[in-house]
Design a protein around this motif. Structure first.
Motif, PDB file in Angstrom:
ATOM      1  N   ALA A  67       0.816  -1.206   0.000  1.00 10.36           N
ATOM      2  CA  ALA A  67       0.000   0.000   0.000  1.00 10.36           C
ATOM      3  C   ALA A  67       0.853   1.262   0.000  1.00 10.36           C
ATOM      4  CB  ALA A  67      -0.930  -0.007   1.212  1.00 10.36           C
ATOM      5  N   ASP A  68       2.044   1.168   0.510  1.00 10.98           N
ATOM      6  CA  ASP A  68       2.869   2.364   0.664  1.00 10.98           C
ATOM      7  C   ASP A  68       4.323   1.999   0.364  1.00 10.98           C
ATOM      8  OD1 ASP A  68       4.319   4.564   1.497  1.00 10.98           O
ATOM      9  OD2 ASP A  68       3.087   4.917   3.279  1.00 10.98           O
ATOM     10  N   ASP A  69       4.816   2.506  -0.772  1.00 12.93           N
ATOM     11  CA  ASP A  69       6.166   2.172  -1.235  1.00 12.93           C
ATOM     12  C   ASP A  69       7.262   2.498  -0.228  1.00 12.93           C
ATOM     13  OD1 ASP A  69       5.429   1.191  -3.604  1.00 12.93           O
ATOM     14  OD2 ASP A  69       5.949   2.953  -4.807  1.00 12.93           O
ATOM     15  N   ARG A  70       6.958   3.429   0.677  1.00 16.04           N
ATOM     16  CA  ARG A  70       8.021   3.831   1.597  1.00 16.04           C
ATOM     17  C   ARG A  70       8.367   2.738   2.591  1.00 16.04           C
ATOM     18  NH1 ARG A  70       5.876   8.684   4.457  1.00 16.04           N
ATOM     19  NH2 ARG A  70       4.109   7.256   4.475  1.00 16.04           N
ATOM     20  N   TYR A  71       7.509   1.736   2.671  1.00 21.56           N
ATOM     21  CA  TYR A  71       7.804   0.615   3.567  1.00 21.56           C
ATOM     22  C   TYR A  71       8.398  -0.564   2.804  1.00 21.56           C
ATOM     23  CZ  TYR A  71       5.667   3.336   7.179  1.00 21.56           C
ATOM     24  OH  TYR A  71       5.415   4.341   8.070  1.00 21.56           O
ATOM     25  N   SER A  75      12.706   2.522   6.353  1.00 22.85           N
ATOM     26  CA  SER A  75      11.320   2.984   6.296  1.00 22.85           C
ATOM     27  C   SER A  75      11.254   4.352   6.962  1.00 22.85           C
ATOM     28  CB  SER A  75      10.412   1.962   6.982  1.00 22.85           C
ATOM     29  OG  SER A  75      10.819   1.803   8.326  1.00 22.85           O
ATOM     30  N   PRO A  76      10.125   5.086   6.775  1.00 18.06           N
ATOM     31  CA  PRO A  76      10.088   6.494   7.219  1.00 18.06           C
ATOM     32  C   PRO A  76      10.505   6.700   8.678  1.00 18.06           C
ATOM     33  CG  PRO A  76       8.166   5.995   5.909  1.00 18.06           C
ATOM     34  CD  PRO A  76       8.892   4.698   6.084  1.00 18.06           C
ATOM     35  N   GLY A  77      10.067   5.841   9.561  1.00 19.10           N
ATOM     36  CA  GLY A  77      10.417   6.030  10.967  1.00 19.10           C
ATOM     37  C   GLY A  77      11.606   5.181  11.391  1.00 19.10           C
ATOM     38  N   GLY A  78      12.303   4.600  10.433  1.00 18.93           N
ATOM     39  CA  GLY A  78      13.436   3.740  10.771  1.00 18.93           C
ATOM     40  C   GLY A  78      13.014   2.426  11.401  1.00 18.93           C
ATOM     41  N   GLU A  79      11.700   2.059  11.239  1.00 18.39           N
ATOM     42  CA  GLU A  79      11.217   0.819  11.854  1.00 18.39           C
ATOM     43  C   GLU A  79      11.850  -0.400  11.201  1.00 18.39           C
ATOM     44  OE1 GLU A  79       9.345   2.984  10.145  1.00 18.39           O
ATOM     45  OE2 GLU A  79       7.565   3.613  11.275  1.00 18.39           O
ATOM     46  N   VAL A  80      12.099  -0.274   9.882  1.00 19.14           N
ATOM     47  CA  VAL A  80      12.767  -1.339   9.132  1.00 19.14           C
ATOM     48  C   VAL A  80      14.012  -0.715   8.526  1.00 19.14           C
ATOM     49  CG1 VAL A  80      12.572  -3.001   7.239  1.00 19.14           C
ATOM     50  CG2 VAL A  80      10.530  -2.383   8.583  1.00 19.14           C
ATOM     51  N   LEU A 124      14.750  -4.649  12.719  1.00 18.47           N
ATOM     52  CA  LEU A 124      13.324  -4.363  12.726  1.00 18.47           C
ATOM     53  C   LEU A 124      12.856  -3.956  14.110  1.00 18.47           C
ATOM     54  CD1 LEU A 124      11.913  -7.501  10.802  1.00 18.47           C
ATOM     55  CD2 LEU A 124      12.872  -5.420   9.835  1.00 18.47           C
ATOM     56  N   ASN A 125      12.033  -2.895  14.130  1.00 14.32           N
ATOM     57  CA  ASN A 125      11.265  -2.593  15.329  1.00 14.32           C
ATOM     58  C   ASN A 125       9.793  -2.668  14.924  1.00 14.32           C
ATOM     59  OD1 ASN A 125       9.884  -1.609  17.473  1.00 14.32           O
ATOM     60  ND2 ASN A 125      11.100   0.274  17.717  1.00 14.32           N
ATOM     61  N   LEU A 126       9.248  -3.867  15.017  1.00 17.04           N
ATOM     62  CA  LEU A 126       7.890  -4.095  14.521  1.00 17.04           C
ATOM     63  C   LEU A 126       6.863  -3.305  15.325  1.00 17.04           C
ATOM     64  CD1 LEU A 126       8.159  -7.964  13.971  1.00 17.04           C
ATOM     65  CD2 LEU A 126       8.284  -6.183  12.220  1.00 17.04           C
ATOM     66  N   ASN A 127       7.127  -3.145  16.616  1.00 19.03           N
ATOM     67  CA  ASN A 127       6.164  -2.437  17.469  1.00 19.03           C
ATOM     68  C   ASN A 127       5.988  -0.982  17.072  1.00 19.03           C
ATOM     69  OD1 ASN A 127       5.800  -4.762  18.872  1.00 19.03           O
ATOM     70  ND2 ASN A 127       7.093  -4.183  20.621  1.00 19.03           N
TER      71      ASN A 127
END
Lengths: 191, 424
Positions: B46-50, B59-64, B77-80
């Motif tokens: 749904a969102d290329d940024r992820y 990813s935008p928030g550095g989650e991945v 990864l910070n899945l939470n």
């Protein structure tokens, strides 16, 4: 509104529909969306006595023996890929004609050639079992197995069993190691 | 470390893993394999940024975050911390031309401070060029790991279609997505791969950087800056080549072929063949193994020069690769061929295939290249599918001139082959 069961849950079919005589056990799964050999799932039914065993091989209903001796349980045939909406395989059960010494009908699903194809239920999506009143096509209950199994190649989806004067259904979702052969032997079938 | 089987679905907690601090490593020994983490919403991109890969390392928030590349691709990864709209993260390995199963090793290791699991993916694969390795997904308020090992023979495109997206097309974020929509910049994988290959050369083989740039100039001049080819290098191992192997001249030529491949081939791979009396496949040359590549071939020279068997091999492999991309064959020899009728048949038959033959003669002195001249002008072909040039040994041709010679006529062949319907 049909009641959706969780693993281990049970429901009285007779209470859902007081006039219930014949049921259709519908089984379904999503066809494989990735490349590779299709998931060929086979449904089977075991007519079991109070001891949890078949009376003889004729109580094992599967793709090579589609009807029980007295005709109370009938498998409607094999679907090889899971393609098609709704139920992929179904089993008709005439509750009024189940022999008196049969206490329970276990419905199992196995993956054909699971070892050779390196397949297991963890790879199969959207698996469910549901019970319909065959006379009016009303869904009485369903059980979505989604997360309840992974590396098994044979799973007992559910059981229809006598309880007092009623027929009940239990969402079993229990894996069985080794596939259809060992499962059948476990129930006392000579295979 | 728990050994995981395919088809398993395990709560991360059962593996003593913390979804807020996961280290995932994909060990894949097939050069040119890309590993990507796809953040999906209910199975859809749904969102290329992820979508986290070499061109978008976080990813935008550095989650991945992509934290390692090469044979061992690593993600943290910070899945939470992921927005609720990202319901799963799928790790996938893709290769543009080869089944991922050709990797000697393909394993995924999921680890954390304690615990973890490893999953051997390779035994489950067949001919997939894109493989979903593992997925992390939300279930009942917790994160689970599923081992997948399924994919698509069609590669990345087929995988992206499976995720409901399109390659190099806008994938607007869903209306329900709480994060602002991604900038509508299509992912130009092709240009990015070229850039990545150049970066990689910069980091590991700096002497190749200028070669790649020089090769690019020759290609751009012929309007081939966007061209996509498989690049093959065919090396003569007849006895008379001995000095060229010893002097390092063959290694130099191999590096020039590699520089061309870094522009023409998405993977920057060169498939290498040897021929003397017989024909041999000699593996793939890449930025990862370029140094000392020819030495490691341990070439055993053969007493004869037969073009036909190796031409047959090249054609078979091009066919097996689906003939979807044209093949540029850099054919290095220091002499004429035996069994010339067979060679002429190969040339004539392959003129209907998307293969361009570039014959480079190394002139040891006193060698007659008449036959190669003849091949260059051979009649009875669907299109002119070959060019020949020779350079004196030892090779002292400056690189800009050499690349000009190596890509000369490639553009005119491409146009005639397209006109003749041989090439799409």
């Amino acid at each position: 509104m049909a009641l959706s069961l969780q693993k281990g849950g049970n429901i009285s079919l007779s209470k859902q529909d007081a006039n219930l005589q014949r049921i259709l056990v519908g089984l379904g799964w999503d066809p494989r969306s990735t490349d590779g050999q299709a998931f060929d799932l086979d449904a089977s039914a075991f007519l079991l006595t109070a001891a949890g065993r078949v009376r003889g091989d004729h109580d094992f209903i599967f793709y090579n023996q589609l009807r029980s001796a007295e005709g109370s349980v009938e498998h409607t045939g094999d679907n090889r890929t899971g393609v098609g909406d709704g139920d992929d395989e179904s089993i008709r059960v005439d509750l009024t004609r189940i022999p008196a010494d049969i206490e329970k009908i276990a419905v199992a699903v196995t993956i054909d050639q699971a070892d050779a194809r390196r397949q297991n239920f963890g790879q199969v999506g959207g698996a469910f079992i549901r019970i319909l009143n065959e006379d009016n096509s009303q869904e009485l209950t369903r059980y979505d197995l989604g997360e309840d199994f992974s590396t098994e190649t044979a799973v007992i989806f559910g059981e229809i069993y006598r309880y007092g004067g009623e027929w009940k259904f239990r969402a079993v979702g229990q894996g069985f190691a080794g596939g259809l052969g060992p499962m059948a032997r476990n129930y006392g079938v000579n295979v | 470390m728990t050994a995981l089987q395919a088809g398993q679905r395990v709560p991360l907690a059962d593996l003593n893993l913390d979804p807020a601090a996961l280290d995932v490593q994909v060990h894949c020994t097939l050069p040119g394999t890309d590993v990507t983490a796809f953040g999906l919403q209910d199975g859809r991109l749904a969102d290329d940024r992820y979508m986290v890969f070499y061109n978008q390392p976080a990813s935008p928030g550095g989650e991945v975050r992509l934290t390692g590349q090469g044979e061992r691709t690593a993600f943290t990864l910070n899945l939470n911390a992921l927005p609720a709209s990202v319901t799963e993260v799928v790790l996938a390995a893709t290769h543009d031309t080869q089944p991922v199963a050709q990797a000697g090793t393909l394993t995924v290791t999921v680890g954390g401070a304690a615990g973890g699991g490893s999953f051997d993916v390779k035994p489950h694969l067949r001919a997939e060029k894109a493989v979903m390795l593992v997925r992390f997904y939300r279930h009942g308020g917790a994160w689970r790991l599923a081992t997948v090992a399924q994919g698509f023979d069609g590669g990345l495109d087929a995988l992206v279609r499976h995720f409901g997206g399109e390659v190099a097309a806008d994938s607007p974020a869903l209306a329900s997505d709480p994060t602002p929509p991604a900038p509508a910049a299509p992912v130009n994988l092709r240009k990015e791969r070229q850039r990545v290959l150049l970066d990689k050369a910069q980091a590991t083989q700096p002497h190749l950087v200028n070669l790649i740039k020089t090769a690019n100039v020759s290609l751009e001049k012929r309007g081939l800056g966007e061209a996509l080819y498989r690049v093959n290098l065919v090396l003569d191992i007849s006895g008379s080549m001995s000095r060229e192997y010893r002097s390092g001249a063959v290694q130099d030529l191999a590096e020039r072929a590699l520089a061309l491949a870094a522009r023409l081939d998405d993977d920057g791979l060169v498939d290498v063949y040897l021929f003397g009396v017989k024909a041999h496949r000699a593996g793939s040359l890449s930025l990862d193994n370029a140094r000392g590549f020819v030495d490691r071939l341990n070439v055993k020279l053969e007493g004869g020069t037969h073009y036909s068997p190796v031409m047959q091999l090249v054609r078979e492999d091009a066919r097996a690769a689906g003939n979807t991309l044209p093949t540029l064959v850099l054919f290095i020899t220091d002499g004429g061929s035996s069994n010339r009728d067979a060679v002429i048949r190969q040339m004539t038959d392959s003129s209907r295939e998307p293969i361009f033959w570039k014959f480079m003669g190394i002139d040891q002195g006193g060698v007659n290249f008449d036959f190669l001249e003849k091949l260059d002008d051979l009649r009875g072909r669907a299109v002119d599918n070959a060019d020949f040039f020779s350079v004196p040994a030892p090779i002292t041709t400056p690189d800009p001139q050499l690349f000009e010679l190596l890509v000369n006529e490639l553009d005119s062949w491409q146009r005639s082959a397209q006109a003749a319907g041989i090439l799409r």
